[in-house]
Design an enzyme around this catalytic site. Structure first.
Site, PDB file in Angstrom:
ATOM      1  CG  HIS A  94      -3.839  -0.278  -0.855  1.00  0.00           C
ATOM      2  ND1 HIS A  94      -5.055   0.177  -0.416  1.00  0.00           N
ATOM      3  CD2 HIS A  94      -2.927   0.096   0.075  1.00  0.00           C
ATOM      4  CE1 HIS A  94      -4.890   0.818   0.740  1.00  0.00           C
ATOM      5  NE2 HIS A  94      -3.599   0.791   1.057  1.00  0.00           N
ATOM      6  CD  GLU A 166      -1.942  -1.218   4.022  1.00  0.00           C
ATOM      7  OE1 GLU A 166      -1.151  -0.346   4.398  1.00  0.00           O
ATOM      8  OE2 GLU A 166      -2.752  -1.048   3.093  1.00  0.00           O
TER       9      GLU A 166
HETATM   10  P1  13P Z   1      -3.298   5.163   6.965  1.00  0.00           P
HETATM   11  O1  13P Z   1      -1.890   5.084   7.545  1.00  0.00           O
HETATM   12  O2  13P Z   1      -3.653   6.538   6.510  1.00  0.00           O
HETATM   13  O3  13P Z   1      -4.310   4.521   7.868  1.00  0.00           O
HETATM   14  O4  13P Z   1      -3.267   4.271   5.627  1.00  0.00           O
HETATM   15  C1  13P Z   1      -2.826   2.956   5.669  1.00  0.00           C
HETATM   16  C2  13P Z   1      -2.667   2.451   4.283  1.00  0.00           C
HETATM   17  O5  13P Z   1      -3.630   2.123   3.614  1.00  0.00           O
HETATM   18  C3  13P Z   1      -1.312   2.413   3.717  1.00  0.00           C
HETATM   19  O6  13P Z   1      -1.293   1.734   2.509  1.00  0.00           O
END
Ligand code: 13P
Length: 252
Positions: A94, A166
């Site tokens: 992540h 992401e």
């Molecule tokens: P948010 O949906 O709070 O922006 O977070 C995204 C995330 O990092 C999921 O792993």
């Protein structure tokens, strides 16, 4: 046809009481909507969640693990410890792990390989930072991250992978990627996967988008052709919100 897959990432939120209350309520609300569902919770709550979700389709994931089987690694969690609890998924790499805890392409690769040697399935996270996007390097960065993470991973294993795109600039910043921007990068990740493993394997990889996915616009994202699911942070903390996202087809 790939099954849609939406996972919640609770990050470092919820104490035990709150986690149990969420799980009981979510179990009552939950019904399978054609979308696989998972909650990735802090380690401390995983056993409770497994117990409460027992007998349902709801999967449980961890947010990180070590790449060694065991050892003198104070504060870390071994893959086998999670496996013993019957944990279904583990998030690997992540952006918050890369940003704050020194994860590199190399450690992500080692964790991914280790995770594939357990009964858990990895959710590999990739995504560029704001400066990288603004410098026109987003595709280059994501290609490097995906290629490095998959180094030495067989096609058979890669076919079981979930990759979450992401963009770091769209996580908790107030900025959002448009569905088209998200779709474009998810399509690019599919192309890289196909380049590495061939079309047959590339087609099997589930590609999620993550970054401020909320009930109000989940359908806009989920209906994009290259996006198979979502990794949801903040909006996975409330049972009703998360269930709305899982029911995005009806919510349109
Ligand atoms: P948010 O949906 O709070 O922006 O977070 C995204 C995330 O990092 C999921 O792993």
């Amino acid at each position: 046809m790939r099954e849609k897959f939406i996972a919640g990432n609770w990050k470092m939120y919820k104490n035990r009481t709150e986690a149990v209350a969420f799980a009981r309520e979510f179990r009552k609300l939950y019904e399978y909507s054609g979308v696989r569902a998972a909650i990735c919770a802090p380690y401390l709550h995983l056993e409770s969640l497994k117990g409460i979700f027992d007998g349902t389709e709801i999967k449980v994931g961890a947010q990180n693990m070590h790449f060694e089987d065991e050892g003198a690694y104070t504060g870390e969690i071994a893959p086998g410890m999670l496996e013993e609890l019957g944990i279904d998924y583990c998030i690997i790499g992540h952006s918050e792990r890369r940003q704050y805890f020194g994860e590199t392409d190399e450690t992500v690769n080692r964790k991914l390989a280790k995770c594939f040697s357990t009964s858990m399935l990895p959710i590999l996270c990739v995504g560029e930072a704001l400066e990288e996007r603004d410098a026109g390097k987003a595709f280059q960065v994501v290609e490097r991250q995906v290629t490095a993470a998959l180094e030495g991973i067989s096609a058979e294993k890669a076919g079981m992978l979930t990759i979450a795109y992401e963009p770091v600039w769209a996580i908790g910043t107030g900025r959002t990627a448009t569905p088209e921007q998200a779709d474009e990068m998810c399509g690019f990740i599919r192309k890289i996967s196909e380049k590495l493993y061939g079309e047959q394997t590339g087609e099997k990889i589930v590609i999620q988008y993550g970054g401020r996915v909320k009930p109000g616009h989940a359908a806009d994202i989920m209906n994009m052709p290259q996006i198979d699911g979502a990794l949801v942070g903040g909006a996975s903390l409330k049972p009703a919100d998360f269930m709305k996202i899982l029911r995005y087809v009806q919510e349109r």
